[in-house]
Design a protein around this motif. Structure first.
Motif, short mmCIF file in Angstrom:
data_model
loop_
_atom_site.label_atom_id
_atom_site.label_comp_id
_atom_site.label_asym_id
_atom_site.label_seq_id
_atom_site.Cartn_x
_atom_site.Cartn_y
_atom_site.Cartn_z
N TRP A 156 0.87 -1.19 0.00
CA TRP A 156 0.00 0.00 0.00
C TRP A 156 0.89 1.22 0.00
O TRP A 156 1.82 1.32 0.82
CB TRP A 156 -0.92 0.02 1.23
CG TRP A 156 -1.67 1.32 1.34
CD1 TRP A 156 -1.27 2.46 1.97
CD2 TRP A 156 -2.94 1.62 0.75
NE1 TRP A 156 -2.20 3.46 1.82
CE2 TRP A 156 -3.24 2.96 1.07
CE3 TRP A 156 -3.84 0.89 -0.02
CZ2 TRP A 156 -4.42 3.58 0.65
CZ3 TRP A 156 -5.03 1.50 -0.43
CH2 TRP A 156 -5.30 2.83 -0.10
N GLN A 174 -7.76 14.47 1.29
CA GLN A 174 -7.79 13.79 -0.01
C GLN A 174 -7.03 12.47 0.10
O GLN A 174 -5.98 12.27 -0.50
CB GLN A 174 -7.18 14.67 -1.09
CG GLN A 174 -7.91 15.99 -1.29
CD GLN A 174 -7.30 16.84 -2.40
OE1 GLN A 174 -6.57 16.35 -3.25
NE2 GLN A 174 -7.62 18.12 -2.39
N PHE A 175 -7.56 11.57 0.87
CA PHE A 175 -6.85 10.33 1.19
C PHE A 175 -6.53 9.51 -0.05
O PHE A 175 -5.47 8.88 -0.15
CB PHE A 175 -7.67 9.49 2.17
CG PHE A 175 -7.01 8.19 2.56
CD1 PHE A 175 -5.98 8.17 3.48
CD2 PHE A 175 -7.39 6.98 1.98
CE1 PHE A 175 -5.35 6.99 3.84
CE2 PHE A 175 -6.78 5.79 2.33
CZ PHE A 175 -5.75 5.79 3.26
N ARG A 176 -7.42 9.49 -1.03
CA ARG A 176 -7.24 8.66 -2.22
C ARG A 176 -6.14 9.18 -3.14
O ARG A 176 -5.57 8.42 -3.92
CB ARG A 176 -8.56 8.58 -2.99
CG ARG A 176 -8.56 7.58 -4.14
CD ARG A 176 -9.94 7.54 -4.80
NE ARG A 176 -10.07 6.42 -5.72
CZ ARG A 176 -9.71 6.45 -7.00
NH1 ARG A 176 -9.20 7.55 -7.52
NH2 ARG A 176 -9.88 5.38 -7.77
N ARG A 177 -5.83 10.43 -3.06
CA ARG A 177 -4.96 11.08 -4.03
C ARG A 177 -3.57 10.43 -4.07
O ARG A 177 -2.89 10.36 -3.06
CB ARG A 177 -4.84 12.57 -3.70
CG ARG A 177 -4.08 13.38 -4.72
CD ARG A 177 -4.22 14.85 -4.41
NE ARG A 177 -3.44 15.65 -5.34
CZ ARG A 177 -3.42 16.99 -5.35
NH1 ARG A 177 -4.16 17.66 -4.48
NH2 ARG A 177 -2.69 17.64 -6.22
N THR A 192 -2.64 7.45 -4.19
CA THR A 192 -2.45 6.18 -3.50
C THR A 192 -2.28 5.04 -4.51
O THR A 192 -2.62 5.16 -5.69
CB THR A 192 -3.63 5.85 -2.58
OG1 THR A 192 -4.84 5.85 -3.35
CG2 THR A 192 -3.73 6.87 -1.45
N TYR A 217 -1.90 0.38 -4.58
CA TYR A 217 -1.83 -0.87 -3.82
C TYR A 217 -1.78 -2.05 -4.79
O TYR A 217 -2.06 -1.93 -5.99
CB TYR A 217 -3.03 -1.00 -2.87
CG TYR A 217 -4.39 -0.97 -3.53
CD1 TYR A 217 -5.00 -2.15 -3.95
CD2 TYR A 217 -5.07 0.23 -3.70
CE1 TYR A 217 -6.25 -2.13 -4.54
CE2 TYR A 217 -6.32 0.27 -4.29
CZ TYR A 217 -6.91 -0.92 -4.71
OH TYR A 217 -8.14 -0.88 -5.31
N GLN A 238 -3.18 -1.40 -8.55
CA GLN A 238 -3.94 -0.19 -8.90
C GLN A 238 -3.25 1.02 -8.32
O GLN A 238 -2.71 0.96 -7.21
CB GLN A 238 -5.37 -0.27 -8.36
CG GLN A 238 -6.21 0.98 -8.61
CD GLN A 238 -7.63 0.85 -8.13
OE1 GLN A 238 -8.21 -0.25 -8.16
NE2 GLN A 238 -8.23 1.95 -7.68
N ASN A 292 -3.85 5.56 -8.20
CA ASN A 292 -4.85 6.60 -8.42
C ASN A 292 -4.16 7.95 -8.59
O ASN A 292 -4.11 8.76 -7.67
CB ASN A 292 -5.81 6.63 -7.22
CG ASN A 292 -6.36 5.25 -6.90
OD1 ASN A 292 -6.93 4.58 -7.75
ND2 ASN A 292 -6.19 4.82 -5.65
N THR A 315 -8.44 12.53 -9.25
CA THR A 315 -7.61 11.35 -9.47
C THR A 315 -8.23 10.41 -10.50
O THR A 315 -9.45 10.25 -10.57
CB THR A 315 -7.40 10.57 -8.16
OG1 THR A 315 -8.67 10.18 -7.64
CG2 THR A 315 -6.67 11.42 -7.14
N THR A 348 -8.05 6.30 -12.17
CA THR A 348 -7.99 4.94 -11.65
C THR A 348 -7.29 4.07 -12.68
O THR A 348 -7.85 3.76 -13.73
CB THR A 348 -9.40 4.39 -11.37
OG1 THR A 348 -10.09 5.27 -10.47
CG2 THR A 348 -9.31 3.00 -10.75
#
Length: 373
Positions: A183, A198-201, A203, A205, A224, A226, A235, A237
């Motif tokens: 991760w 913006q936790f997803r930005r 990232t 895994y 994946q 992002n 972001t 995908t």
């Protein structure tokens, strides 16, 4: 009494010091790889949106290049035995151009790897820092050239996040089966990530399984990331999944694989959908001489806004060992419908083999020497 006890205490600590040092090791390692390369139909400028992805007129180039079979590097790796099957470990690995002495990986001091972790003999390893993705690790034993940096389409196969910043990674081996997962809180590919709110930005895994028993090897992996795709921080995908297998017989090893890919924009519109295939043979012709042939094909099914012909590439390597540490090599590749390593706007411009305007093929030939230490 305390004054008399002090020499005794120092002497006692001295007795334990050699045992402590004996359980700790730090190793300096690396590789230097230089070659003289010929490339045909090479563009004169880097394609970009500003110039309409025009590489300029194609021409032939002869140049001194760093890194064909191995990216030039030096590193430090160390371990400390903590007892009960546990050890601490670290790796700091620098990438540099041995033709010009410049830092690679965007000018990072330790751009190849920089991580710290714990490793247990029974339960596996957990590491923290800049390190290779799950897909990179899972498919490493199924690369015909062992991830040669010059003429294997690694970015097309593995993705731009093959190395990721801010990463927690697990790997463990249980008999013939290996398990890998990671991760990243911010891959560092298109941005730093780790943005408040913006936790997803940025990232990323992945998870994968490998199998190795006798002459048979296999792997299955998913990843994946992002990436940030606009100034507002929206972001995309980007997904990839792959299967690979290998079989060794006598002095030969055959291998191949398939990688599914899908890249979507922040609004879920399709940017790229492709199926990537590869196959290769490594043959130890004699004790010092190894030969490698490989074929790569990318079936670009959908590409937003652009129509391209499917790129394919063939590769040949002859590697002659002068010693355990030094070898001479000939590396050559031919590609259609792309620059070498599928360097097109559909896949990436990560390698610098920009196909000249109006050209549909490229040849690369490199004669080089490598020393491993």
């Amino acid at each position: 009494m305390r004054v008399k006890a002090l020499p005794v205490l120092i002497a006692s600590l001295a007795l334990f010091a050699p045992a402590t040092h004996a359980q700790t090791s730090v190793v300096l390692y690396g590789a230097i790889d230089n070659n003289i390369e010929y490339v045909s139909n090479l563009g004169t400028q880097a394609p970009s949106a500003a110039n309409g992805f025009n590489a300029g007129p194609g021409g032939n180039a002869v140049r001194l290049t760093s890194g064909a079979l191995s990216g030039s590097r030096f590193g430090l790796r160390g371990t400390e035995d903590l007892g009960s099957g546990m050890k601490a470990l670290f790796v700091l690995e620098n990438g540099f151009g041995s033709d010009d002495g410049k830092l690679q990986q965007g000018g990072r001091i330790f751009g190849r790897q920089a991580y710290l972790g714990l490793d247990h003999a029974s339960f596996g390893r957990v590491t923290f820092g800049r390190q290779y993705s799950t897909m990179f690790s899972a498919l490493a034993n199924f690369s015909p050239t062992a991830y040669a940096s010059q003429y294997e389409p690694l970015v097309a196969q593995l993705g731009l996040d093959a190395r990721s910043d801010n990463t927690v990674k697990y790997s463990g081996t249980f008999g013939p089966v290996g398990a890998i997962a990671h991760w990243s809180f911010g891959t560092g590919v298109t941005g730093n990530g780790e943005v408040p709110g913006q936790f997803r930005r940025d990232t990323g895994y992945g998870t994968g399984l490998t199998y190795a028993s006798g002459p048979v090897g296999a792997a299955v992996v998913y990843s994946q990331f992002n990436p940030t795709l606009n100034a507002a921080g929206a972001t995309g995908t980007f997904k990839k999944a792959a299967v690979a297998a290998s079989y060794a017989v006598g002095n030969a090893k055959i291998m191949g694989g398939y990688r599914w890919g899908q890249n979507k924009a922040p609004d879920s519109s399709l940017l790229l959908r492709d199926d990537y295939y590869w196959a290769g043979l490594v043959y130890q012709l004699s004790a010092p001489l190894a030969l490698t042939v490989a074929y790569y094909y990318d079936d670009v099914k959908k590409l937003a806004g652009t129509n391209i012909k499917n790129p394919w590439q063939v590769l040949f390597v002859a590697d002659y060992s002068l010693s355990k540490r030094t070898d001479l090599y000939l590396s050559t590749a031919y590609v259609r419908n792309s620059g070498l390593n599928f360097d097109t706007s559909a896949i990436s411009f990560a390698n610098g083999y920009f196909l000249g305007a109006g050209k549909d093929n490229m040849v690369g030939v490199a004669l080089g020497i490598r020393h491993i230490f």
